[in-house]
Design a protein around this motif. Structure first.
Motif, PDB file in Angstrom:
ATOM      1  N   HIS A 223       0.592   4.606  -2.203  1.00  0.00           N
ATOM      2  CA  HIS A 223       0.411   5.907  -1.552  1.00  0.00           C
ATOM      3  C   HIS A 223       1.491   6.886  -2.018  1.00  0.00           C
ATOM      4  O   HIS A 223       1.194   8.017  -2.390  1.00  0.00           O
ATOM      5  CB  HIS A 223       0.515   5.775  -0.027  1.00  0.00           C
TER       6      HIS A 223
ATOM      7  N   ARG B 288       0.846  -1.207   0.000  1.00  0.00           N
ATOM      8  CA  ARG B 288       0.000   0.000   0.000  1.00  0.00           C
ATOM      9  C   ARG B 288       0.873   1.246   0.000  1.00  0.00           C
ATOM     10  O   ARG B 288       0.582   2.224  -0.676  1.00  0.00           O
ATOM     11  CB  ARG B 288      -0.900   0.019   1.240  1.00  0.00           C
ATOM     12  N   LYS B 289       1.964   1.152   0.751  1.00  0.00           N
ATOM     13  CA  LYS B 289       2.863   2.303   0.860  1.00  0.00           C
ATOM     14  C   LYS B 289       3.393   2.700  -0.520  1.00  0.00           C
ATOM     15  O   LYS B 289       3.510   3.888  -0.834  1.00  0.00           O
ATOM     16  CB  LYS B 289       4.015   1.939   1.785  1.00  0.00           C
TER      17      LYS B 289
ATOM     18  N   THR C 186      -5.198   9.749  -1.389  1.00  0.00           N
ATOM     19  CA  THR C 186      -5.347   8.318  -1.108  1.00  0.00           C
ATOM     20  C   THR C 186      -5.410   8.113   0.393  1.00  0.00           C
ATOM     21  O   THR C 186      -4.834   8.866   1.154  1.00  0.00           O
ATOM     22  CB  THR C 186      -4.142   7.512  -1.638  1.00  0.00           C
ATOM     23  N   TYR C 187      -6.142   7.078   0.780  1.00  0.00           N
ATOM     24  CA  TYR C 187      -6.114   6.664   2.175  1.00  0.00           C
ATOM     25  C   TYR C 187      -6.396   5.170   2.227  1.00  0.00           C
ATOM     26  O   TYR C 187      -6.818   4.570   1.233  1.00  0.00           O
ATOM     27  CB  TYR C 187      -7.117   7.450   3.012  1.00  0.00           C
ATOM     28  N   SER C 188      -6.125   4.577   3.405  1.00  0.00           N
ATOM     29  CA  SER C 188      -6.391   3.148   3.558  1.00  0.00           C
ATOM     30  C   SER C 188      -7.626   2.962   4.413  1.00  0.00           C
ATOM     31  O   SER C 188      -7.866   3.707   5.350  1.00  0.00           O
ATOM     32  CB  SER C 188      -5.198   2.448   4.199  1.00  0.00           C
TER      33      SER C 188
ATOM     34  N   ILE D  53      -6.512   0.239  -0.207  1.00  0.00           N
ATOM     35  CA  ILE D  53      -6.383   1.645  -0.591  1.00  0.00           C
ATOM     36  C   ILE D  53      -7.663   2.155  -1.223  1.00  0.00           C
ATOM     37  O   ILE D  53      -8.337   1.434  -1.978  1.00  0.00           O
ATOM     38  CB  ILE D  53      -5.218   1.811  -1.569  1.00  0.00           C
TER      39      ILE D  53
ATOM     40  N   GLN E 109       1.080  10.286  -4.149  1.00  0.00           N
ATOM     41  CA  GLN E 109       1.324  11.511  -3.405  1.00  0.00           C
ATOM     42  C   GLN E 109       2.259  12.430  -4.200  1.00  0.00           C
ATOM     43  O   GLN E 109       2.054  13.633  -4.263  1.00  0.00           O
ATOM     44  CB  GLN E 109       1.976  11.163  -2.073  1.00  0.00           C
TER      45      GLN E 109
END
Lengths: 75, 204
Positions: free
Chosen positions: B178, B174-175, B189-191, B200, B182
Protein backbone atom coordinates in the motif's frame (compact mmCIF):
# COMPACT_ATOMS: atom_id res chain seq x y z
CA UNK A 1 7.97 -33.19 19.78
CA UNK A 2 5.78 -33.57 22.82
CA UNK A 3 7.99 -31.09 24.66
CA UNK A 4 7.64 -28.65 21.78
CA UNK A 5 3.85 -28.75 21.84
CA UNK A 6 3.84 -28.31 25.61
CA UNK A 7 6.29 -25.41 25.50
CA UNK A 8 4.16 -23.59 22.92
CA UNK A 9 0.85 -24.13 24.66
CA UNK A 10 1.84 -23.59 28.31
CA UNK A 11 2.22 -19.78 28.17
CA UNK A 12 -1.06 -19.41 26.28
CA UNK A 13 -3.39 -21.02 28.79
CA UNK A 14 -4.70 -20.25 32.27
CA UNK A 15 -4.52 -23.84 33.47
CA UNK A 16 -1.15 -25.21 32.33
CA UNK A 17 -1.52 -28.18 34.70
CA UNK A 18 -4.37 -29.51 32.57
CA UNK A 19 -2.43 -29.75 29.31
CA UNK A 20 -2.37 -33.33 28.09
CA UNK A 21 -0.50 -34.40 25.00
CA UNK A 22 -0.97 -37.98 23.88
CA UNK A 23 0.78 -39.72 21.03
CA UNK A 24 -0.76 -42.23 18.71
CA UNK A 25 1.53 -43.86 16.22
CA UNK A 26 -0.12 -45.34 13.16
CA UNK A 27 1.30 -47.03 10.07
CA UNK A 28 1.82 -43.91 8.01
CA UNK A 29 1.45 -41.10 10.46
CA UNK A 30 2.00 -40.01 14.03
CA UNK A 31 -0.93 -38.25 15.61
CA UNK A 32 -0.37 -35.97 18.58
CA UNK A 33 -3.49 -35.18 20.48
CA UNK A 34 -3.62 -32.00 22.52
CA UNK A 35 -6.19 -31.55 25.26
CA UNK A 36 -6.48 -28.50 27.52
CA UNK A 37 -8.73 -27.31 30.31
CA UNK A 38 -12.26 -26.56 29.14
CA UNK A 39 -11.86 -22.81 29.72
CA UNK A 40 -8.68 -22.74 27.68
CA UNK A 41 -10.03 -24.33 24.52
CA UNK A 42 -10.57 -20.93 22.90
CA UNK A 43 -7.05 -19.87 23.75
CA UNK A 44 -5.47 -22.66 21.73
CA UNK A 45 -7.88 -22.46 18.82
CA UNK A 46 -8.46 -18.73 18.42
CA UNK A 47 -10.70 -16.80 16.11
CA UNK A 48 -11.19 -18.82 12.94
CA UNK A 49 -8.59 -21.26 14.26
CA UNK A 50 -5.81 -18.73 13.87
CA UNK A 51 -3.89 -19.85 16.96
CA UNK A 52 -4.39 -23.54 16.14
CA UNK A 53 -3.03 -22.86 12.68
CA UNK A 54 0.04 -21.08 14.05
CA UNK A 55 0.71 -23.91 16.49
CA UNK A 56 0.47 -26.48 13.69
CA UNK A 57 2.73 -24.45 11.42
CA UNK A 58 5.46 -24.36 14.05
CA UNK A 59 5.02 -28.01 15.03
CA UNK A 60 5.12 -29.24 11.42
CA UNK A 61 8.23 -27.19 10.75
CA UNK A 62 10.15 -28.88 13.54
CA UNK A 63 12.68 -31.45 12.55
CA UNK A 64 11.91 -35.07 13.23
CA UNK A 65 13.87 -38.27 12.84
CA UNK A 66 10.80 -40.18 11.76
CA UNK A 67 9.81 -40.17 8.12
CA UNK A 68 6.18 -40.45 9.03
CA UNK A 69 3.79 -37.57 8.57
CA UNK A 70 2.89 -35.75 11.75
CA UNK A 71 -0.59 -34.60 12.67
CA UNK A 72 -1.67 -32.42 15.53
CA UNK A 73 -5.15 -32.95 16.81
CA UNK A 74 -6.51 -30.26 19.08
CA UNK A 75 -9.28 -31.37 21.43
CA UNK B 1 2.36 -14.72 40.53
CA UNK B 2 4.56 -14.28 43.56
CA UNK B 3 3.32 -12.07 46.35
CA UNK B 4 3.92 -11.55 50.03
CA UNK B 5 2.22 -9.60 52.80
CA UNK B 6 4.49 -7.90 55.28
CA UNK B 7 4.22 -5.48 58.17
CA UNK B 8 6.47 -2.86 59.72
CA UNK B 9 6.49 0.30 61.83
CA UNK B 10 5.93 2.39 58.72
CA UNK B 11 4.80 1.64 55.19
CA UNK B 12 8.37 2.04 53.98
CA UNK B 13 9.69 -0.48 56.48
CA UNK B 14 6.97 -2.95 55.60
CA UNK B 15 7.82 -2.68 51.90
CA UNK B 16 11.51 -3.15 52.65
CA UNK B 17 10.84 -6.28 54.63
CA UNK B 18 8.67 -7.67 51.83
CA UNK B 19 11.34 -6.94 49.23
CA UNK B 20 13.87 -8.82 51.34
CA UNK B 21 11.56 -11.82 51.59
CA UNK B 22 10.98 -11.81 47.84
CA UNK B 23 14.63 -11.11 47.16
CA UNK B 24 13.87 -8.43 44.60
CA UNK B 25 13.97 -4.65 44.12
CA UNK B 26 11.39 -1.87 44.32
CA UNK B 27 10.98 -1.40 40.56
CA UNK B 28 10.10 -5.09 40.04
CA UNK B 29 7.04 -5.00 42.26
CA UNK B 30 3.65 -3.48 42.81
CA UNK B 31 2.77 -2.34 46.31
CA UNK B 32 -0.70 -2.55 47.73
CA UNK B 33 -1.08 -0.70 51.01
CA UNK B 34 -3.54 -2.56 53.22
CA UNK B 35 -3.04 -0.52 56.37
CA UNK B 36 -0.99 2.64 56.67
CA UNK B 37 -0.52 2.06 60.37
CA UNK B 38 -0.59 4.61 63.17
CA UNK B 39 2.18 6.15 65.17
CA UNK B 40 0.11 6.06 68.35
CA UNK B 41 0.57 8.12 71.49
CA UNK B 42 4.26 8.60 72.25
CA UNK B 43 4.89 5.83 69.79
CA UNK B 44 3.64 3.29 72.30
CA UNK B 45 -0.06 3.42 72.95
CA UNK B 46 -2.52 2.68 70.22
CA UNK B 47 0.14 2.26 67.57
CA UNK B 48 -0.75 0.10 64.62
CA UNK B 49 1.70 -1.57 62.34
CA UNK B 50 1.60 -0.78 58.64
CA UNK B 51 0.65 -3.70 56.43
CA UNK B 52 1.43 -3.93 52.74
CA UNK B 53 0.98 -6.52 50.07
CA UNK B 54 3.85 -6.67 47.60
CA UNK B 55 3.35 -8.40 44.28
CA UNK B 56 6.16 -9.27 41.91
CA UNK B 57 5.38 -7.93 38.45
CA UNK B 58 5.68 -10.31 35.59
CA UNK B 59 8.58 -9.39 33.43
CA UNK B 60 6.88 -9.78 30.07
CA UNK B 61 10.02 -9.17 28.05
CA UNK B 62 12.00 -11.81 29.94
CA UNK B 63 9.17 -14.30 29.51
CA UNK B 64 8.95 -13.64 25.80
CA UNK B 65 12.64 -14.35 25.45
CA UNK B 66 12.36 -17.56 27.49
CA UNK B 67 9.38 -18.64 25.42
CA UNK B 68 11.01 -18.20 22.03
CA UNK B 69 14.27 -19.75 23.23
CA UNK B 70 12.45 -22.79 24.55
CA UNK B 71 10.28 -23.26 21.45
CA UNK B 72 13.21 -22.99 19.03
CA UNK B 73 15.28 -25.39 21.10
CA UNK B 74 12.39 -27.87 21.13
CA UNK B 75 12.09 -27.55 17.37
CA UNK B 76 15.57 -29.00 17.20
CA UNK B 77 17.09 -25.90 15.61
CA UNK B 78 20.20 -24.20 16.85
CA UNK B 79 19.86 -20.48 16.56
CA UNK B 80 21.27 -17.39 18.14
CA UNK B 81 18.53 -15.10 19.45
CA UNK B 82 19.21 -11.38 19.82
CA UNK B 83 16.58 -9.24 21.45
CA UNK B 84 16.11 -5.49 21.26
CA UNK B 85 13.39 -3.66 23.14
CA UNK B 86 12.26 -0.23 22.04
CA UNK B 87 9.61 1.07 24.46
CA UNK B 88 6.71 -1.31 23.68
CA UNK B 89 8.17 -3.00 20.65
CA UNK B 90 10.23 -6.17 20.97
CA UNK B 91 12.37 -7.35 18.09
CA UNK B 92 13.97 -10.76 17.99
CA UNK B 93 16.70 -11.38 15.49
CA UNK B 94 17.41 -15.02 14.79
CA UNK B 95 20.56 -16.28 13.15
CA UNK B 96 22.10 -19.66 12.63
CA UNK B 97 22.80 -22.37 10.11
CA UNK B 98 19.44 -24.07 9.72
CA UNK B 99 17.52 -20.83 9.83
CA UNK B 100 15.45 -21.72 6.75
CA UNK B 101 13.48 -24.15 8.91
CA UNK B 102 12.39 -21.25 11.08
CA UNK B 103 11.40 -19.03 8.17
CA UNK B 104 9.39 -21.55 6.19
CA UNK B 105 7.65 -21.03 2.89
CA UNK B 106 7.06 -17.30 2.39
CA UNK B 107 7.90 -16.75 6.03
CA UNK B 108 4.92 -18.71 7.29
CA UNK B 109 6.81 -20.37 10.14
CA UNK B 110 8.40 -17.07 11.13
CA UNK B 111 4.98 -15.40 11.09
CA UNK B 112 3.40 -18.21 13.12
CA UNK B 113 6.21 -17.97 15.66
CA UNK B 114 5.82 -14.20 15.79
CA UNK B 115 2.09 -14.52 16.39
CA UNK B 116 2.58 -17.06 19.19
CA UNK B 117 5.22 -14.93 20.91
CA UNK B 118 2.90 -11.94 20.59
CA UNK B 119 0.13 -13.92 22.31
CA UNK B 120 2.40 -15.20 25.05
CA UNK B 121 3.88 -11.78 25.86
CA UNK B 122 0.54 -10.00 25.98
CA UNK B 123 -1.31 -12.65 27.95
CA UNK B 124 -2.42 -11.04 31.24
CA UNK B 125 0.36 -8.49 31.14
CA UNK B 126 -0.07 -4.82 31.89
CA UNK B 127 1.91 -3.42 29.06
CA UNK B 128 0.94 -4.09 25.47
CA UNK B 129 3.86 -5.13 23.30
CA UNK B 130 4.22 -5.58 19.60
CA UNK B 131 6.58 -8.31 18.48
CA UNK B 132 8.69 -8.65 15.37
CA UNK B 133 10.75 -11.74 14.67
CA UNK B 134 13.36 -11.44 11.99
CA UNK B 135 15.80 -14.06 10.75
CA UNK B 136 18.97 -13.29 8.83
CA UNK B 137 17.49 -10.11 7.36
CA UNK B 138 14.44 -11.93 6.02
CA UNK B 139 11.99 -9.10 6.70
CA UNK B 140 14.13 -6.61 4.80
CA UNK B 141 14.54 -8.98 1.85
CA UNK B 142 10.83 -9.67 1.89
CA UNK B 143 10.11 -5.93 1.88
CA UNK B 144 12.19 -5.49 -1.25
CA UNK B 145 10.45 -8.43 -2.91
CA UNK B 146 7.02 -7.07 -2.02
CA UNK B 147 7.85 -3.57 -3.25
CA UNK B 148 9.06 -5.03 -6.53
CA UNK B 149 5.93 -7.15 -6.83
CA UNK B 150 3.72 -4.16 -6.04
CA UNK B 151 5.36 -2.00 -8.69
CA UNK B 152 5.17 -4.73 -11.34
CA UNK B 153 1.51 -5.39 -10.61
CA UNK B 154 0.75 -1.66 -10.74
CA UNK B 155 2.33 -1.54 -14.19
CA UNK B 156 0.18 -4.49 -15.22
CA UNK B 157 -2.99 -2.84 -13.90
CA UNK B 158 -2.23 0.31 -15.87
CA UNK B 159 -1.42 -1.66 -19.03
CA UNK B 160 -4.53 -3.82 -19.06
CA UNK B 161 -6.71 -1.07 -17.49
CA UNK B 162 -8.23 -3.55 -15.06
CA UNK B 163 -8.09 -4.35 -11.39
CA UNK B 164 -5.31 -6.70 -10.33
CA UNK B 165 -5.79 -8.84 -7.22
CA UNK B 166 -2.79 -10.11 -5.32
CA UNK B 167 -2.60 -13.24 -3.21
CA UNK B 168 -3.55 -13.07 0.49
CA UNK B 169 -0.91 -11.63 2.80
CA UNK B 170 -0.68 -10.68 6.46
CA UNK B 171 -1.47 -7.07 7.40
CA UNK B 172 2.08 -5.71 7.63
CA UNK B 173 2.99 -7.18 4.24
CA UNK B 174 -0.03 -5.51 2.66
CA UNK B 175 0.98 -2.28 4.32
CA UNK B 176 4.35 -2.38 2.55
CA UNK B 177 2.64 -2.61 -0.84
CA UNK B 178 0.00 0.00 0.00
CA UNK B 179 2.60 2.53 1.06
CA UNK B 180 4.97 2.08 -1.90
CA UNK B 181 2.12 2.45 -4.39
CA UNK B 182 0.66 5.38 -2.50
CA UNK B 183 3.98 7.19 -2.79
CA UNK B 184 3.90 6.71 -6.54
CA UNK B 185 0.28 7.85 -6.74
CA UNK B 186 -0.35 6.32 -10.16
CA UNK B 187 -2.80 3.68 -9.01
CA UNK B 188 -5.15 3.23 -6.08
CA UNK B 189 -4.99 0.24 -3.78
CA UNK B 190 -7.33 -1.30 -1.28
CA UNK B 191 -7.67 -4.55 0.63
CA UNK B 192 -10.50 -6.97 0.06
CA UNK B 193 -11.70 -10.15 1.75
CA UNK B 194 -11.68 -11.31 5.33
CA UNK B 195 -8.61 -12.44 7.28
CA UNK B 196 -6.79 -14.72 6.68
CA UNK B 197 -7.74 -14.34 3.00
CA UNK B 198 -7.46 -10.56 2.93
CA UNK B 199 -5.58 -9.40 -0.13
CA UNK B 200 -4.63 -6.30 -2.04
CA UNK B 201 -6.45 -5.09 -5.12
CA UNK B 202 -4.70 -2.59 -7.37
CA UNK B 203 -6.94 -0.32 -9.40
CA UNK B 204 -5.57 1.70 -12.33
Amino acid sequence: MKALIESIVTPLVDHPEDIVVTVNEEDTKIVYHLAVHQEDVGKVIGKNGRIAKAIRTVVYAAKTDATKRIYLDIM
Amino acid sequence: MKEVTASGQTVEEAVQSALEQLNTTRDQVEVDIIDEGKKGLLGVFGSKRAIVKVIVKKNQVEEAKNFITEVIRNMGVEAQIDMTVDSNHITFDLSGEKIAVLIGKRGQTLNALQYLVHLAVNKDGEQYYTVTIDAEGYRERRRETLEGLGLRMAEKAKRIQRKVALEPMPAYERKIIHSILQEKGEVTTYSDGVEPHRHIVIKP
